[in-house]
Design an enzyme around this catalytic site. Structure first.
Site, PDB file in Angstrom:
ATOM      1  CB  SER A 168     -29.442  -7.330  38.429  1.00  0.00           C
ATOM      2  OG  SER A 168     -30.614  -7.646  39.148  1.00  0.00           O
ATOM      3  CE1 TYR A 214     -28.008  -4.408  42.919  1.00  0.00           C
ATOM      4  CE2 TYR A 214     -30.025  -5.152  41.849  1.00  0.00           C
ATOM      5  CZ  TYR A 214     -28.713  -5.383  42.234  1.00  0.00           C
ATOM      6  OH  TYR A 214     -28.100  -6.569  41.920  1.00  0.00           O
TER       7      TYR A 214
HETATM    8  N1  LIG Z   1     -26.438 -12.343  44.685  1.00  0.00           N
HETATM    9  C1  LIG Z   1     -27.317 -12.264  43.736  1.00  0.00           C
HETATM   10  O1  LIG Z   1     -28.330 -12.991  43.752  1.00  0.00           O
HETATM   11  C2  LIG Z   1     -27.119 -11.284  42.594  1.00  0.00           C
HETATM   12  C3  LIG Z   1     -28.058 -11.272  41.553  1.00  0.00           C
HETATM   13  C4  LIG Z   1     -27.874 -10.398  40.490  1.00  0.00           C
HETATM   14  C5  LIG Z   1     -26.780  -9.566  40.457  1.00  0.00           C
HETATM   15  N2  LIG Z   1     -25.880  -9.573  41.490  1.00  0.00           N
HETATM   16  C6  LIG Z   1     -24.741  -8.660  41.401  1.00  0.00           C
HETATM   17  O2  LIG Z   1     -23.538  -9.363  41.653  1.00  0.00           O
HETATM   18  C7  LIG Z   1     -22.560  -8.479  42.210  1.00  0.00           C
HETATM   19  C8  LIG Z   1     -21.997  -9.069  43.483  1.00  0.00           C
HETATM   20  O3  LIG Z   1     -23.051  -9.183  44.410  1.00  0.00           O
HETATM   21  P1  LIG Z   1     -23.039 -10.204  45.647  1.00  0.00           P
HETATM   22  O4  LIG Z   1     -24.353 -10.861  45.646  1.00  0.00           O
HETATM   23  O5  LIG Z   1     -21.787 -10.999  45.636  1.00  0.00           O
HETATM   24  O6  LIG Z   1     -23.054  -9.141  46.843  1.00  0.00           O
HETATM   25  P2  LIG Z   1     -22.217  -9.073  48.210  1.00  0.00           P
HETATM   26  O7  LIG Z   1     -22.020 -10.434  48.773  1.00  0.00           O
HETATM   27  O8  LIG Z   1     -22.921  -8.049  49.005  1.00  0.00           O
HETATM   28  O9  LIG Z   1     -20.800  -8.545  47.737  1.00  0.00           O
HETATM   29  C9  LIG Z   1     -20.657  -7.244  47.213  1.00  0.00           C
HETATM   30  C10 LIG Z   1     -19.187  -6.907  47.159  1.00  0.00           C
HETATM   31  O10 LIG Z   1     -19.079  -5.538  46.736  1.00  0.00           O
HETATM   32  C11 LIG Z   1     -18.220  -4.870  47.667  1.00  0.00           C
HETATM   33  N3  LIG Z   1     -18.547  -3.459  47.813  1.00  0.00           N
HETATM   34  C12 LIG Z   1     -19.718  -2.911  48.191  1.00  0.00           C
HETATM   35  N4  LIG Z   1     -19.599  -1.581  48.310  1.00  0.00           N
HETATM   36  C13 LIG Z   1     -18.320  -1.271  47.993  1.00  0.00           C
HETATM   37  C14 LIG Z   1     -17.588  -0.065  47.952  1.00  0.00           C
HETATM   38  N5  LIG Z   1     -18.130   1.106  48.288  1.00  0.00           N
HETATM   39  N6  LIG Z   1     -16.286  -0.114  47.591  1.00  0.00           N
HETATM   40  C15 LIG Z   1     -15.699  -1.274  47.282  1.00  0.00           C
HETATM   41  N7  LIG Z   1     -16.350  -2.470  47.319  1.00  0.00           N
HETATM   42  C16 LIG Z   1     -17.640  -2.453  47.673  1.00  0.00           C
HETATM   43  C17 LIG Z   1     -18.452  -5.583  48.979  1.00  0.00           C
HETATM   44  O11 LIG Z   1     -17.404  -5.320  49.884  1.00  0.00           O
HETATM   45  P3  LIG Z   1     -17.571  -5.595  51.465  1.00  0.00           P
HETATM   46  O12 LIG Z   1     -17.648  -7.079  51.595  1.00  0.00           O
HETATM   47  O13 LIG Z   1     -16.341  -5.024  52.027  1.00  0.00           O
HETATM   48  O14 LIG Z   1     -18.832  -4.933  51.868  1.00  0.00           O
HETATM   49  C18 LIG Z   1     -18.499  -7.045  48.503  1.00  0.00           C
HETATM   50  O15 LIG Z   1     -17.223  -7.563  48.342  1.00  0.00           O
HETATM   51  C19 LIG Z   1     -23.291  -7.134  42.431  1.00  0.00           C
HETATM   52  O16 LIG Z   1     -22.992  -6.267  41.350  1.00  0.00           O
HETATM   53  C20 LIG Z   1     -24.755  -7.536  42.406  1.00  0.00           C
HETATM   54  O17 LIG Z   1     -25.568  -6.463  42.005  1.00  0.00           O
HETATM   55  C21 LIG Z   1     -26.020 -10.415  42.543  1.00  0.00           C
END
Ligand SMILES: NC(=O)c1ccc[n+]([C@@H]2O[C@H](COP(=O)([O-])OP(=O)(O)OC[C@H]3O[C@@H](n4cnc5c(N)ncnc54)[C@H](OP(=O)(O)O)[C@@H]3O)[C@@H](O)[C@H]2O)c1
Length: 252
Positions: free
Chosen positions: A159, A172
């Site tokens: 990130s 985070y």
């Molecule tokens: N979106 C952005 O703009 C962005 C930017 C930079 C980095 N990222 C990174 O990209 C990755 C994915 O993020 P996202 O934006 O797709 O977020 P998201 O939509 O919130 O998805 C996160 C995923 O992680 C799962 N998860 C969370 N806690 C968990 C646990 N205790 N055990 C197993 N699974 C768990 C969630 O499962 P549930 O659906 O069951 O809760 C969901 O499938 C993360 O590492 C985030 O830091 C995202």
């Protein structure tokens, strides 16, 4: 370390990942869901790991409906999982799929956006557990399988706040800095053998629940969808990135 981009004209061939078995954490929603579908559409057998079974089942059904290789489901809550759970997971993958060529450490939680002096202790521990410690335990358990493959790839999810500390991003941001460190240490350890590569990918701003929680005033329609950012994952997990190790990539 400067972040890099994959070649701007890169296009994944439809059969790019045929024969590869790739585990994706957080596969039920957001980026993990889109990446799992994209990997399957390019021939990979995907192990869908996540905590919400009905979300994983929905991704499973979409992959099967698209006539892609049958995926595997692995419900696991990373917040509560112990080192033994990861060993058990690696044993199941070996017994049922026979090997492993890739891991995408994608699951993550945001935690609270608050000053460090007020950061809740339990929340700090949970964010570190899900975003960092689980990736270490999972990697360690899967290493023997990954090192047996002739060409394998591990991808950590980064990130912007994992490169530049920003006020109020607390656990985070610290977990993302540490994930970069974990990636670099492991990449250096496997460099000589040359068959396993370890890199990170920073997806930037993506239209997901996490992004909406972090920026509630933002119009989600101004952001790329998860489906629009999957090409770097294909590149970094497939044979076209063979030899690239210890690098931090970002979307752009
Ligand atoms: N979106 C952005 O703009 C962005 C930017 C930079 C980095 N990222 C990174 O990209 C990755 C994915 O993020 P996202 O934006 O797709 O977020 P998201 O939509 O919130 O998805 C996160 C995923 O992680 C799962 N998860 C969370 N806690 C968990 C646990 N205790 N055990 C197993 N699974 C768990 C969630 O499962 P549930 O659906 O069951 O809760 C969901 O499938 C993360 O590492 C985030 O830091 C995202």
């Amino acid at each position: 370390m400067p972040q890099q981009q994959i070649p701007s004209d890169y296009q994944a061939t439809p059969e790019l990942l045929t024969g590869r078995r790739i585990l994706v954490t957080g596969a039920g929603d957001g980026i993990g869901k889109a990446v799992s579908l994209a990997l399957a559409k390019h021939g990979a057998t995907v192990i869908l790991l996540g905590r919400t079974v009905h979300k994983l089942e929905s991704v499973y059904d979409q992959i099967v409906d698209a006539s892609c290789p049958q995926p595997a489901l692995y419900p696991l809550n990373l917040a509560g999982a112990a080192p033994d759970d990861y060993q058990q997971l690696a044993s199941r993958v070996e017994a049922e799929l026979g090997g492993l060529e890739g891991v995408v450490h994608n699951a993550g939680i945001l935690g609270s956006l608050s000053p460090l002096r007020h950061y809740d202790e339990a929340e700090w521990m949970e964010v570190m557990q899900v975003n960092l410690n689980s990736a270490f335990f999972l990697t360690r358990a899967c290493l023997p399988l990954l090192e047996r493959a002739t060409d394998a790839s591990i991808l950590f999810t980064s990130s912007n706040v994992g490169f530049y500390g920003r006020a109020y991003w607390g656990a985070y941001a610290v977990s993302k800095f540490a994930s970069e460190g974990l990636m670099q240490v492991l990449a250096d350890e496997v460099e000589e053998a040359g068959t396993l590569r370890v890199n990170s990918f920073n997806p930037g701003r993506v239209r997901t629940h996490m992004r909406a929680a972090a920026y509630p005033a933002e119009d989600p329609q101004t952001l790329p969808s998860p489906e629009e950012i999957t090409t770097p994952y294909l590149y970094l997990l497939g044979p076209d990135s063979h030899g690239i190790n210890g690098q931090a990539f970002s979307f752009g």
